[in-house]
Write a protein that holds these residues in place. Structure first.
Motif, PDB file in Angstrom:
ATOM      1  N   ASP A 304     -28.311  21.605  34.831  1.00 39.54           N
ATOM      2  CA  ASP A 304     -28.847  20.227  34.928  1.00 39.54           C
ATOM      3  C   ASP A 304     -27.877  19.370  34.226  1.00 39.54           C
ATOM      4  O   ASP A 304     -28.102  18.098  34.103  1.00 39.54           O
ATOM      5  CB  ASP A 304     -30.073  19.944  34.233  1.00 39.54           C
ATOM      6  CG  ASP A 304     -31.234  21.092  34.938  1.00 39.54           C
ATOM      7  OD1 ASP A 304     -31.037  21.176  36.043  1.00 39.54           O
ATOM      8  OD2 ASP A 304     -32.203  21.279  34.200  1.00 39.54           O
ATOM      9  N   HIS A 305     -26.822  19.953  33.446  1.00 38.28           N
ATOM     10  CA  HIS A 305     -25.916  18.916  32.645  1.00 38.28           C
ATOM     11  C   HIS A 305     -24.894  18.314  33.850  1.00 38.28           C
ATOM     12  O   HIS A 305     -24.370  19.055  34.703  1.00 38.28           O
ATOM     13  CB  HIS A 305     -25.044  20.007  31.763  1.00 38.28           C
ATOM     14  CG  HIS A 305     -24.273  19.199  30.848  1.00 38.28           C
ATOM     15  ND1 HIS A 305     -23.218  19.401  30.130  1.00 38.28           N
ATOM     16  CD2 HIS A 305     -24.768  17.924  30.386  1.00 38.28           C
ATOM     17  CE1 HIS A 305     -22.820  18.678  29.395  1.00 38.28           C
ATOM     18  NE2 HIS A 305     -23.599  17.605  29.344  1.00 38.28           N
ATOM     19  N   SER A 306     -25.005  17.170  33.774  1.00 32.88           N
ATOM     20  CA  SER A 306     -24.488  16.219  34.943  1.00 32.88           C
ATOM     21  C   SER A 306     -22.843  15.920  34.423  1.00 32.88           C
ATOM     22  O   SER A 306     -22.415  15.951  33.584  1.00 32.88           O
ATOM     23  CB  SER A 306     -25.182  14.970  35.089  1.00 32.88           C
ATOM     24  OG  SER A 306     -24.832  13.981  33.971  1.00 32.88           O
ATOM     25  N   ILE A 307     -22.288  15.726  35.864  1.00 30.33           N
ATOM     26  CA  ILE A 307     -20.881  15.330  35.786  1.00 30.33           C
ATOM     27  C   ILE A 307     -20.780  13.987  35.090  1.00 30.33           C
ATOM     28  O   ILE A 307     -19.828  13.632  34.206  1.00 30.33           O
ATOM     29  CB  ILE A 307     -20.165  15.463  37.073  1.00 30.33           C
ATOM     30  CG1 ILE A 307     -19.617  16.969  37.538  1.00 30.33           C
ATOM     31  CG2 ILE A 307     -19.022  14.405  37.111  1.00 30.33           C
ATOM     32  CD1 ILE A 307     -18.503  17.339  37.041  1.00 30.33           C
ATOM     33  N   LYS A 308     -21.617  13.187  35.311  1.00 33.37           N
ATOM     34  CA  LYS A 308     -21.708  11.778  34.898  1.00 33.37           C
ATOM     35  C   LYS A 308     -21.687  11.931  33.461  1.00 33.37           C
ATOM     36  O   LYS A 308     -20.946  10.746  32.687  1.00 33.37           O
ATOM     37  CB  LYS A 308     -22.971  11.146  35.443  1.00 33.37           C
ATOM     38  CG  LYS A 308     -23.008   9.605  34.847  1.00 33.37           C
ATOM     39  CD  LYS A 308     -24.213   8.990  35.501  1.00 33.37           C
ATOM     40  CE  LYS A 308     -24.421   7.313  34.605  1.00 33.37           C
ATOM     41  NZ  LYS A 308     -23.154   6.758  35.002  1.00 33.37           N
ATOM     42  N   CYS A 309     -22.441  12.767  32.603  1.00 30.56           N
ATOM     43  CA  CYS A 309     -22.352  12.726  31.172  1.00 30.56           C
ATOM     44  C   CYS A 309     -21.053  13.275  30.747  1.00 30.56           C
ATOM     45  O   CYS A 309     -20.488  12.571  29.825  1.00 30.56           O
ATOM     46  CB  CYS A 309     -23.439  13.861  30.862  1.00 30.56           C
ATOM     47  SG  CYS A 309     -23.764  13.997  28.983  1.00 30.56           S
ATOM     48  N   MET A 310     -20.646  14.346  31.128  1.00 33.46           N
ATOM     49  CA  MET A 310     -19.099  14.963  30.738  1.00 33.46           C
ATOM     50  C   MET A 310     -18.092  13.969  31.366  1.00 33.46           C
ATOM     51  O   MET A 310     -16.881  14.000  30.358  1.00 33.46           O
ATOM     52  CB  MET A 310     -19.112  16.228  31.329  1.00 33.46           C
ATOM     53  CG  MET A 310     -19.897  17.428  31.158  1.00 33.46           C
ATOM     54  SD  MET A 310     -19.475  18.941  31.666  1.00 33.46           S
ATOM     55  CE  MET A 310     -20.350  19.048  33.310  1.00 33.46           C
ATOM     56  N   ARG A 311     -18.325  13.109  32.138  1.00 35.08           N
ATOM     57  CA  ARG A 311     -17.190  12.363  32.508  1.00 35.08           C
ATOM     58  C   ARG A 311     -17.139  10.813  31.816  1.00 35.08           C
ATOM     59  O   ARG A 311     -16.154  10.381  31.512  1.00 35.08           O
ATOM     60  CB  ARG A 311     -17.274  12.174  34.143  1.00 35.08           C
ATOM     61  CG  ARG A 311     -16.058  11.278  34.546  1.00 35.08           C
ATOM     62  CD  ARG A 311     -16.297  11.182  36.147  1.00 35.08           C
ATOM     63  NE  ARG A 311     -17.531  10.242  36.216  1.00 35.08           N
ATOM     64  CZ  ARG A 311     -18.280  10.359  37.286  1.00 35.08           C
ATOM     65  NH1 ARG A 311     -18.030  11.138  38.261  1.00 35.08           N
ATOM     66  NH2 ARG A 311     -19.541   9.719  37.284  1.00 35.08           N
ATOM     67  N   ASP A 312     -18.507  10.250  31.719  1.00 35.83           N
ATOM     68  CA  ASP A 312     -18.811   8.794  31.534  1.00 35.83           C
ATOM     69  C   ASP A 312     -19.002   8.526  29.985  1.00 35.83           C
ATOM     70  O   ASP A 312     -18.729   7.263  29.650  1.00 35.83           O
ATOM     71  CB  ASP A 312     -19.423   8.170  32.503  1.00 35.83           C
ATOM     72  CG  ASP A 312     -19.083   8.334  33.907  1.00 35.83           C
ATOM     73  OD1 ASP A 312     -17.919   8.509  34.172  1.00 35.83           O
ATOM     74  OD2 ASP A 312     -20.107   8.005  34.780  1.00 35.83           O
ATOM     75  N   VAL A 313     -19.411   9.461  29.363  1.00 36.85           N
ATOM     76  CA  VAL A 313     -19.690   9.126  28.018  1.00 36.85           C
ATOM     77  C   VAL A 313     -18.407   9.559  26.925  1.00 36.85           C
ATOM     78  O   VAL A 313     -17.887  10.519  26.931  1.00 36.85           O
ATOM     79  CB  VAL A 313     -20.810  10.284  27.289  1.00 36.85           C
ATOM     80  CG1 VAL A 313     -21.241   9.971  25.848  1.00 36.85           C
ATOM     81  CG2 VAL A 313     -22.075   9.937  28.262  1.00 36.85           C
ATOM     82  N   PRO A 314     -18.166   8.320  26.335  1.00 32.74           N
ATOM     83  CA  PRO A 314     -16.936   8.523  25.651  1.00 32.74           C
ATOM     84  C   PRO A 314     -16.779   9.753  24.572  1.00 32.74           C
ATOM     85  O   PRO A 314     -15.884  10.478  24.428  1.00 32.74           O
ATOM     86  CB  PRO A 314     -16.573   7.107  24.652  1.00 32.74           C
ATOM     87  CG  PRO A 314     -17.508   6.286  25.773  1.00 32.74           C
ATOM     88  CD  PRO A 314     -18.807   6.998  26.150  1.00 32.74           C
ATOM     89  N   GLU A 315     -17.841  10.146  23.890  1.00 31.44           N
ATOM     90  CA  GLU A 315     -18.014  11.158  22.678  1.00 31.44           C
ATOM     91  C   GLU A 315     -17.792  12.310  23.758  1.00 31.44           C
ATOM     92  O   GLU A 315     -17.236  13.286  23.219  1.00 31.44           O
ATOM     93  CB  GLU A 315     -19.270  11.045  22.101  1.00 31.44           C
ATOM     94  CG  GLU A 315     -19.599  10.013  21.273  1.00 31.44           C
ATOM     95  CD  GLU A 315     -19.876   8.869  21.823  1.00 31.44           C
ATOM     96  OE1 GLU A 315     -20.373   7.801  21.054  1.00 31.44           O
ATOM     97  OE2 GLU A 315     -20.038   8.793  23.130  1.00 31.44           O
ATOM     98  N   CYS A 316     -18.033  12.487  24.676  1.00 26.71           N
ATOM     99  CA  CYS A 316     -18.120  13.853  25.597  1.00 26.71           C
ATOM    100  C   CYS A 316     -16.613  14.026  25.893  1.00 26.71           C
ATOM    101  O   CYS A 316     -16.080  15.081  25.829  1.00 26.71           O
ATOM    102  CB  CYS A 316     -19.099  13.771  26.734  1.00 26.71           C
ATOM    103  SG  CYS A 316     -20.939  13.673  26.525  1.00 26.71           S
ATOM    104  N   ARG A 317     -16.303  12.947  26.545  1.00 25.77           N
ATOM    105  CA  ARG A 317     -14.538  12.819  26.800  1.00 25.77           C
ATOM    106  C   ARG A 317     -13.782  13.465  25.429  1.00 25.77           C
ATOM    107  O   ARG A 317     -12.879  13.946  25.631  1.00 25.77           O
ATOM    108  CB  ARG A 317     -14.116  11.923  27.527  1.00 25.77           C
ATOM    109  CG  ARG A 317     -14.920  11.545  28.778  1.00 25.77           C
ATOM    110  CD  ARG A 317     -14.201  10.114  29.425  1.00 25.77           C
ATOM    111  NE  ARG A 317     -12.935  10.167  29.806  1.00 25.77           N
ATOM    112  CZ  ARG A 317     -12.545  10.515  30.883  1.00 25.77           C
ATOM    113  NH1 ARG A 317     -13.370  10.888  31.794  1.00 25.77           N
ATOM    114  NH2 ARG A 317     -11.179  10.545  31.179  1.00 25.77           N
ATOM    115  N   ALA A 318     -14.260  12.820  24.253  1.00 25.88           N
ATOM    116  CA  ALA A 318     -13.116  12.832  23.297  1.00 25.88           C
ATOM    117  C   ALA A 318     -13.296  14.248  22.658  1.00 25.88           C
ATOM    118  O   ALA A 318     -12.594  14.624  21.730  1.00 25.88           O
ATOM    119  CB  ALA A 318     -13.478  11.703  22.482  1.00 25.88           C
TER     120      ALA A 318
END
Length: 387
Positions: A304-318
């Motif tokens: 259920d973990h979304s690409i949008k979360c991993m891609r668009d949330v700055p903390e996730c990217r960093a």
């Protein structure tokens, strides 16, 4: 009449008369196992011009049999219908027909000719094994010994293949479940060196190498090793310090039965893992529940973990990325593989280009970072493939 006063290891006879015994009344001649390497020819072309040995395609069969084409042997009906044989280089540098094939050998040749993707315009070098019998192939101008029980090995360019090393005994068990419990057609990385090294049946029944199936869902046996290849595999198995995730690169010729005649076998440092891609920020956001920023339950439902979360949330990217895999007791997912900076860059490239929305189950390949101590693997030089 025996000559009685002659002492020797054999009989001496006097007043001898001689009568030829018909062939059908003679003792059968023992079969002799032979192996010969040469060029494949069809018997129709060989007999076509006895003085010149020029084939239909213009190849000079007793001078340059390598010019006799697949097209000629496969596509001309007379060539297909009249059987095949092997010509071998003689002491004077010319080639001569030494064996014709039995029905099994001719069928093996036709099967290969009809299925090969090799260039139609090339000749074919082969190794043939079989039993030389007294049943000769009678041609219009010579008699050639026939081989029965023919096995034809078609030589191809030496190829190189990289994949998971397995023992054949474990592969052939029900559902490809190895003795150590590894499911070889889905998770060959779990197959242990201990199983291949310490179980006598695994050592004794040969080895092979896997490849991902064409649709990316699992693995299949691509080549079985010859005896020399299995000996090289055992040398590696007995000397390596790796415990599992056994990936090797082999080179050698292959035959139509899927046997590789291994010339070299080298271990690879990298590993392959499968699991759900996750960003480290979401994994550590709430250690008690492991709920991600987008609300996905990473322990029970990482799909259920979304690409949008991993891609668009700055903390996730960093904060980097890794891989979730099912834990040993099968009760949920855990953080099993971490990426170094280069791997994080590969993950960012992957999420930025992904066209899916969630269910990010991937196969990764990377090299272990040995000086990092943690509860999980750290990999460098990671490549990512969506399964």
């Amino acid at each position: 009449t025996p000559v009685s006063d002659v002492e020797s290891d054999y009989f001496t006879l006097s007043s001898v008369s001689i009568e030829l015994i018909p062939e059908e009344c003679r003792p059968s001649r023992p079969s002799k196992s032979v192996e010969v390497r040469g060029f494949l020819i069809d018997l129709y072309c060989w007999q076509l011009n006895p003085d010149t040995r020029i084939a239909i395609d213009g190849a000079d069969l007793d001078e340059s049999p390598e010019d006799h084409t697949i097209h000629c042997m496969r596509d001309i009906e007379q060539c297909r219908a009249n059987g095949f044989g092997v010509v071998v280089e003689q002491d004077d540098g010319t080639y001569d027909l030494v064996y014709g094939f039995d029905d099994a050998g001719n069928e093996a040749v036709l099967t290969w000719l009809d299925s090969t993707s090799a260039d139609d315009s090339i000749g074919v070098e082969i190794t043939v094994t079989g039993l030389e019998t007294g049943n000769d192939v009678v041609l219009n101008d010579l008699t050639v010994a026939e081989l029965t029980g023919v096995v034809v090995r078609f030589h191809r360019d030496v190829i190189t293949h990289t994949g998971f090393l397995i023992d054949i005994l474990c592969w052939e068990r029900d559902d490809h479940v190895a003795i150590d419990g590894a499911i070889l057609d889905t998770n060959p990385e779990e197959h242990s060196i201990k199983c291949m090294r310490d179980v006598p049946e695994c050592r004794e029944n040969g080895h092979g190498i896997l490849k991902p199936v064409s649709d990316g869902c699992g693995y299949d046996l691509v080549y079985t090793f010859d005896e020399a290849g299995s000996a090289l595999a055992l040398e590696f198995i007995d000397s390596t310090e790796k415990e599992n995730n056994i990936i090797v690169t082999v080179t050698g010729e292959i035959d139509t039965a899927g046997t590789m005649y291994v010339e070299t076998l080298e271990a690879e440092d990298y590993q392959i893992h499968e699991g759900y891609l996750v960003d480290y920020y979401c994994w550590t956001l709430d250690p008690d529940t492991r709920l991600a920023f987008d609300g996905a339950d990473l322990v029970n439902s990482p799909q259920d973990h979304s690409i949008k979360c991993m891609r668009d949330v700055p903390e996730c990217r960093a904060n980097g990325y890794g891989l979730l895999q099912m834990n040993e007791d099968g009760t949920g997912y855990e953080y099993a593989v971490d990426f170094d900076d280069s791997g994080d860059e590969a993950a960012l490239d992957f999420v930025d280009s992904a066209t899916i929305t969630d269910d990010v189950y991937v196969r990764i390949q990377g090299t272990p970072v040995s000086d990092v101590e943690s509860d999980y693997f750290t990999l460098s030089s990671v490549s990512i493939e969506l399964i």
